[in-house]
Design a protein around this motif. Structure first.
Motif, PDB file in Angstrom:
ATOM      1  N   LYS A 201       2.437 105.390-114.517  1.00  0.00           N
ATOM      2  CA  LYS A 201       3.393 105.177-115.592  1.00  0.00           C
ATOM      3  C   LYS A 201       4.705 104.659-115.010  1.00  0.00           C
ATOM      4  O   LYS A 201       5.216 105.201-114.026  1.00  0.00           O
ATOM      5  CB  LYS A 201       3.641 106.485-116.334  1.00  0.00           C
ATOM      6  CG  LYS A 201       2.466 106.859-117.225  1.00  0.00           C
ATOM      7  CD  LYS A 201       2.742 108.135-117.965  1.00  0.00           C
ATOM      8  CE  LYS A 201       1.532 108.495-118.834  1.00  0.00           C
ATOM      9  NZ  LYS A 201       1.428 109.946-119.054  1.00  0.00           N
ATOM     10  N   PRO A 202       5.249 103.628-115.631  1.00  0.00           N
ATOM     11  CA  PRO A 202       6.494 103.052-115.083  1.00  0.00           C
ATOM     12  C   PRO A 202       7.637 104.059-115.147  1.00  0.00           C
ATOM     13  O   PRO A 202       7.783 104.780-116.135  1.00  0.00           O
ATOM     14  CB  PRO A 202       6.759 101.843-115.979  1.00  0.00           C
ATOM     15  CG  PRO A 202       5.923 102.035-117.184  1.00  0.00           C
ATOM     16  CD  PRO A 202       4.774 102.906-116.814  1.00  0.00           C
ATOM     17  N   TYR A 203       8.413 104.088-114.062  1.00  0.00           N
ATOM     18  CA  TYR A 203       9.477 105.072-113.951  1.00  0.00           C
ATOM     19  C   TYR A 203      10.631 104.413-113.201  1.00  0.00           C
ATOM     20  O   TYR A 203      10.568 104.234-111.982  1.00  0.00           O
ATOM     21  CB  TYR A 203       8.948 106.294-113.185  1.00  0.00           C
ATOM     22  CG  TYR A 203       9.758 107.546-113.373  1.00  0.00           C
ATOM     23  CD1 TYR A 203       9.533 108.365-114.483  1.00  0.00           C
ATOM     24  CD2 TYR A 203      10.726 107.913-112.454  1.00  0.00           C
ATOM     25  CE1 TYR A 203      10.265 109.516-114.667  1.00  0.00           C
ATOM     26  CE2 TYR A 203      11.465 109.063-112.637  1.00  0.00           C
ATOM     27  CZ  TYR A 203      11.239 109.875-113.741  1.00  0.00           C
ATOM     28  OH  TYR A 203      11.961 111.014-113.913  1.00  0.00           O
ATOM     29  N   PHE A 204      11.661 104.013-113.898  1.00  0.00           N
ATOM     30  CA  PHE A 204      12.760 103.332-113.193  1.00  0.00           C
ATOM     31  C   PHE A 204      14.087 103.511-113.935  1.00  0.00           C
ATOM     32  O   PHE A 204      14.107 103.773-115.140  1.00  0.00           O
ATOM     33  CB  PHE A 204      12.462 101.844-113.007  1.00  0.00           C
ATOM     34  CG  PHE A 204      12.234 101.099-114.299  1.00  0.00           C
ATOM     35  CD1 PHE A 204      10.964 100.990-114.846  1.00  0.00           C
ATOM     36  CD2 PHE A 204      13.301 100.506-114.965  1.00  0.00           C
ATOM     37  CE1 PHE A 204      10.755 100.308-116.031  1.00  0.00           C
ATOM     38  CE2 PHE A 204      13.088  99.819-116.146  1.00  0.00           C
ATOM     39  CZ  PHE A 204      11.816  99.730-116.684  1.00  0.00           C
ATOM     40  N   GLY A 205      15.177 103.394-113.158  1.00  0.00           N
ATOM     41  CA  GLY A 205      16.519 103.530-113.737  1.00  0.00           C
ATOM     42  C   GLY A 205      17.528 102.800-112.884  1.00  0.00           C
ATOM     43  O   GLY A 205      17.272 102.446-111.732  1.00  0.00           O
ATOM     44  N   ILE A 206      18.717 102.587-113.448  1.00  0.00           N
ATOM     45  CA  ILE A 206      19.688 101.715-112.790  1.00  0.00           C
ATOM     46  C   ILE A 206      20.862 102.471-112.197  1.00  0.00           C
ATOM     47  O   ILE A 206      21.822 101.863-111.746  1.00  0.00           O
ATOM     48  CB  ILE A 206      20.246 100.691-113.800  1.00  0.00           C
ATOM     49  CG1 ILE A 206      20.773 101.425-115.030  1.00  0.00           C
ATOM     50  CG2 ILE A 206      19.204  99.655-114.152  1.00  0.00           C
ATOM     51  CD1 ILE A 206      21.651 100.595-115.885  1.00  0.00           C
ATOM     52  N   ALA A 207      20.808 103.809-112.175  1.00  0.00           N
ATOM     53  CA  ALA A 207      21.978 104.577-111.727  1.00  0.00           C
ATOM     54  C   ALA A 207      22.452 104.120-110.350  1.00  0.00           C
ATOM     55  O   ALA A 207      23.647 103.884-110.138  1.00  0.00           O
ATOM     56  CB  ALA A 207      21.629 106.063-111.707  1.00  0.00           C
ATOM     57  N   VAL A 208      21.505 103.967-109.422  1.00  0.00           N
ATOM     58  CA  VAL A 208      21.871 103.581-108.056  1.00  0.00           C
ATOM     59  C   VAL A 208      22.519 102.199-108.050  1.00  0.00           C
ATOM     60  O   VAL A 208      23.487 101.943-107.326  1.00  0.00           O
ATOM     61  CB  VAL A 208      20.612 103.600-107.167  1.00  0.00           C
ATOM     62  CG1 VAL A 208      20.921 103.025-105.799  1.00  0.00           C
ATOM     63  CG2 VAL A 208      20.081 105.020-107.045  1.00  0.00           C
ATOM     64  N   LEU A 209      21.953 101.304-108.870  1.00  0.00           N
ATOM     65  CA  LEU A 209      22.449  99.930-108.871  1.00  0.00           C
ATOM     66  C   LEU A 209      23.856  99.844-109.458  1.00  0.00           C
ATOM     67  O   LEU A 209      24.714  99.115-108.946  1.00  0.00           O
ATOM     68  CB  LEU A 209      21.504  99.026-109.667  1.00  0.00           C
ATOM     69  CG  LEU A 209      20.048  99.062-109.192  1.00  0.00           C
ATOM     70  CD1 LEU A 209      19.196  98.162-110.068  1.00  0.00           C
ATOM     71  CD2 LEU A 209      19.961  98.626-107.742  1.00  0.00           C
ATOM     72  N   VAL A 210      24.087 100.593-110.543  1.00  0.00           N
ATOM     73  CA  VAL A 210      25.431 100.607-111.128  1.00  0.00           C
ATOM     74  C   VAL A 210      26.430 101.085-110.086  1.00  0.00           C
ATOM     75  O   VAL A 210      27.465 100.447-109.835  1.00  0.00           O
ATOM     76  CB  VAL A 210      25.487 101.537-112.365  1.00  0.00           C
ATOM     77  CG1 VAL A 210      26.919 101.679-112.862  1.00  0.00           C
ATOM     78  CG2 VAL A 210      24.607 100.999-113.470  1.00  0.00           C
ATOM     79  N   PHE A 211      26.079 102.199-109.445  1.00  0.00           N
ATOM     80  CA  PHE A 211      26.974 102.770-108.451  1.00  0.00           C
ATOM     81  C   PHE A 211      27.228 101.774-107.318  1.00  0.00           C
ATOM     82  O   PHE A 211      28.378 101.468-106.980  1.00  0.00           O
ATOM     83  CB  PHE A 211      26.360 104.060-107.894  1.00  0.00           C
ATOM     84  CG  PHE A 211      27.189 104.732-106.843  1.00  0.00           C
ATOM     85  CD1 PHE A 211      28.260 105.533-107.200  1.00  0.00           C
ATOM     86  CD2 PHE A 211      26.916 104.544-105.492  1.00  0.00           C
ATOM     87  CE1 PHE A 211      29.031 106.143-106.237  1.00  0.00           C
ATOM     88  CE2 PHE A 211      27.688 105.156-104.517  1.00  0.00           C
ATOM     89  CZ  PHE A 211      28.745 105.953-104.893  1.00  0.00           C
ATOM     90  N   GLY A 212      26.143 101.238-106.740  1.00  0.00           N
ATOM     91  CA  GLY A 212      26.294 100.334-105.602  1.00  0.00           C
ATOM     92  C   GLY A 212      27.076  99.088-105.948  1.00  0.00           C
ATOM     93  O   GLY A 212      27.939  98.643-105.188  1.00  0.00           O
ATOM     94  N   THR A 213      26.785  98.503-107.125  1.00  0.00           N
ATOM     95  CA  THR A 213      27.455  97.279-107.518  1.00  0.00           C
ATOM     96  C   THR A 213      28.949  97.514-107.707  1.00  0.00           C
ATOM     97  O   THR A 213      29.789  96.758-107.192  1.00  0.00           O
ATOM     98  CB  THR A 213      26.852  96.748-108.830  1.00  0.00           C
ATOM     99  OG1 THR A 213      25.463  96.554-108.646  1.00  0.00           O
ATOM    100  CG2 THR A 213      27.502  95.448-109.240  1.00  0.00           C
ATOM    101  N   ILE A 214      29.266  98.590-108.436  1.00  0.00           N
ATOM    102  CA  ILE A 214      30.685  98.827-108.739  1.00  0.00           C
ATOM    103  C   ILE A 214      31.442  99.228-107.480  1.00  0.00           C
ATOM    104  O   ILE A 214      32.538  98.718-107.209  1.00  0.00           O
ATOM    105  CB  ILE A 214      30.801  99.888-109.849  1.00  0.00           C
ATOM    106  CG1 ILE A 214      30.306  99.273-111.164  1.00  0.00           C
ATOM    107  CG2 ILE A 214      32.231 100.376-109.981  1.00  0.00           C
ATOM    108  CD1 ILE A 214      30.308 100.205-112.332  1.00  0.00           C
ATOM    109  N   VAL A 215      30.865 100.102-106.666  1.00  0.00           N
ATOM    110  CA  VAL A 215      31.574 100.550-105.466  1.00  0.00           C
ATOM    111  C   VAL A 215      31.814  99.383-104.505  1.00  0.00           C
ATOM    112  O   VAL A 215      32.925  99.187-104.004  1.00  0.00           O
ATOM    113  CB  VAL A 215      30.798 101.690-104.772  1.00  0.00           C
ATOM    114  CG1 VAL A 215      31.334 101.928-103.377  1.00  0.00           C
ATOM    115  CG2 VAL A 215      30.907 102.960-105.594  1.00  0.00           C
ATOM    116  N   SER A 216      30.783  98.586-104.258  1.00  0.00           N
ATOM    117  CA  SER A 216      30.979  97.498-103.300  1.00  0.00           C
ATOM    118  C   SER A 216      31.995  96.489-103.835  1.00  0.00           C
ATOM    119  O   SER A 216      32.810  95.946-103.077  1.00  0.00           O
ATOM    120  CB  SER A 216      29.652  96.807-102.982  1.00  0.00           C
ATOM    121  OG  SER A 216      29.084  96.266-104.151  1.00  0.00           O
TER     122      SER A 216
END
Lengths: 258, 341
Positions: free
Chosen positions: B92-107
């Motif tokens: 079953k597909p299981y994915f989220g963007i929390a890490v990406l939001v954090f990484g994009t904004i912090v960098s």
């Protein structure tokens, strides 16, 4: 708070072009001296040499002496910044700091000069705005931007800003040329009051204005386009406008040229 | 005295012919000439095409994203995993963007924090301090910086910059490690901080150039107002140049931010991707939207691509929000801006 200016043998250049040549004159304290003359004769340039603003222009250079009560403004070791703090200037177009409130505009010079107390600042701002005949119009909106005022009010705000630091001399470069007749009248009345306290030099294109506001008038002229401007004569305003000693002055005043 | 006087302008013969026939009336409006009609059609057509493209992009993103989100078992916003194939979740597909939001904004924030002050400094130096002979070459070098392809930045960052940052990171760890943000546990410094430093270099030219243009447009009379009060050069900059340039600096920073948010290949080359959120910006790992899409797209299944597109939609929305916020800041300062002086 008013000092005498003695100019001797002053030349000013833009790069290699000599804009004014060999000017010598005395500006009396607590009086209004008007500079008149055709466009391009160097009267504004000369005015800007009196507070070392000329050298701000790229290529601007000055030779000669300007003595303020005996101290040479162009002496070695004289900081132009300090010169401009003692000799205030009002420009052709009203130029209040657009991002500052009315209060901050008037207080700007004091804040530059370093130490000040908050209560002191309030007093000086009120006194300066009253001195510029602007207090009653703006006292309820001191925190509004200065750029929201009318042209004439803005120009009086600039005068308030200039006199807030109690300069020795106040230079005015065609202060009314961008204003309507009523605002012009207000500024002219103000000049009459300010000369009790300051030495005032005013450049004007308007000969009636020179006749109305000044005690002494200097007439500048240039021989031809590209030639440096020269001082033709300086005398009591009454004499210049009734019985000048040089023919060119009479020609200019009676409207025969220029 | 041969004083030159203005010669009167030659008498002009203005013909006051009023249009009478319908043709003449149309001609007076400029609507009948073929050139005008063609140009009108061209410009109107271009406007419509632009709107159509925007709508098509938005519809594409929204549709593919909705397909992906419909089957997602994880919470799209808070899940710390990217597993659209469902390898670890019984298919079953299981994915989220929390890490990406954090990484994009912090960098991007790191990049802006480094680049904006430096860019303003360079722009002020070019526009107000440097002699003309020096200003032109410096401006040219800055332009060159903008012309370097991002893959070159990426390689340089991975091969030269990153290995040389261990010293700096150890130092930061020694003195600021207690904050938690600058903890460094050793290892290859392919972290969000490294990405931020690289992005800062990449967005420096655009912020510098836009700021310089704005600083050069400061009206002479504003600067002279400060000078005549006895302001030093720095005080002129503080009283006249920076307030006038404020909205320009904000827009310049937003342009830079836009590039930092979307930068792909340089980030993908430098960052050691790892789907985690580190409290410390110095430890390797993390990810950004664009980097994540670029590194996973080629090997993703049809559904995996839909999931990546869903994350792209979020980046699109973040960029919109950032731009909106910038406009709001500029608009709020309008009363005080130099525009009406």
């Amino acid at each position: 708070m008013a000092k005498r200016i003695d100019v001797s043998g002053l030349n000013a250049f833009y790069g290699s072009h000599k804009a004014i040549e060999d000017i010598s004159m005395t500006v009396e304290p607590r009086s209004v001296t008007a500079f008149i003359g055709p466009s391009g004769c160097g009267k504004s340039t000369f005015l800007r040499t009196l507070n070392r603003m000329h050298e701000v222009t790229p290529g601007g250079r000055v030779e000669g002496k300007v003595l303020l009560d005996g101290d040479d403004l162009y002496g070695s070791g004289v900081d132009p910044v300090n010169v401009r703090r003692t000799i205030g200037m009002v420009f052709q177009r009203p130029n209040p700091f657009p991002t500052m409130s009315i209060f901050d505009n008037v207080a700007a010079g004091l804040k530059l000069n370093g130490s000040y107390k908050k209560s002191e600042l309030n007093d000086v701002v009120e006194k300066s705005l009253k001195g510029a005949n602007l207090w009653n119009e703006v006292k309820d909106r001191l925190n509004k931007p200065g750029s929201g005022l009318s042209g004439g009010q803005q120009q009086r705000l600039c005068i308030a800003r200039a006199i807030a630091v109690e300069p020795q001399v106040l230079l005015m470069d065609e202060p009314c040329s961008a204003l309507d007749p009523i605002s012009t009248l207000a500024i002219e009345d103000l000049i009459g009051e300010l000369k009790e306290r300051f030495t005032i030099v005013i450049v004007t294109h308007n000969m009636q204005q020179a006749a109305r506001v000044s005690d002494r008038t200097a007439f500048f002229n240039l021989a031809a386009v590209g030639q440096p401007g020269k001082l033709i004569e300086i005398d009591e305003t009454e004499r210049i406008f009734s019985n000048p000693s040089v023919q060119a002055t009479e020609d200019y005043i009676s409207g025969r040229f220029g | 005295m041969d004083i030159p006087t203005d010669t009167p302008p030659p008498p002009s013969h203005v013909e006051d012919a009023k249009p009478t026939t319908p043709e003449q009336k149309r001609a007076a409006r400029g609507a009948t000439r073929p050139g005008d009609r063609i140009f009108l059609g061209l410009s109107r057509g271009s406007g419509i095409v632009l709107l159509l493209i925007m709508a098509a992009v938005a519809a594409f993103l929204a549709y593919r994203a909705s397909v992906a989100l419909a089957d997602n078992e994880g919470n799209f916003l808070t899940t710390f995993e990217w597993d659209p194939a469902g390898v670890a979740h019984d298919g079953k597909p299981y994915f989220g963007i929390a890490v990406l939001v954090f990484g994009t904004i912090v960098s991007s924030i790191i990049a802006l924090a480094i680049a904006v002050p430096v860019a303003i400094g360079i722009a002020l130096f070019i526009s107000h301090y440097a002699p003309r002979k020096l200003a032109a070459p410096i401006a040219y070098v800055i332009d060159l910086l903008a012309a370097v392809p991002s893959i070159v930045y990426g390689l340089w960052g991975a091969l030269v910059v990153a290995p040389n940052l261990t010293g700096l990171y150890s130092w930061l760890d020694d003195y600021f490690g207690w904050t938690g943000v600058f903890e460094y546990e050793g290892g290859a410094p392919r972290s969000l901080m490294t990405v931020g430093i690289l992005l800062a270099i990449m967005i420096l030219p655009i912020i510098t150039n836009v700021s310089r243009e704005v600083f050069l447009q400061v009206p002479k009379m504003h600067e002279e107002a400060a000078l005549a009060l006895g302001a030093t050069r720095w005080e002129v900059i503080r009283m006249s140049v920076l307030p006038f340039g404020r909205s320009g600096i904000i827009s310049a920073s937003m342009l830079g931010l836009g590039r930092a948010l979307g930068e792909t290949i340089a980030v993908a080359t430098v960052l050691s991707p790892n789907f985690v959120i580190n409290a410390s910006v110095l430890d390797y790992g993390g990810g950004t939207f664009a980097q994540n899409i670029a590194s996973k797209f080629s090997e993703a299944s049809e559904y995996g691509r839909d999931a990546l597109i869903a994350s792209g939609l979020v980046l699109f929305v973040i960029t919109l929000l950032v731009n909106g916020a910038a406009r709001l800041i500029i608009a709020r300062r309008k009363e005080y801006s130099g525009a009406n002086a």
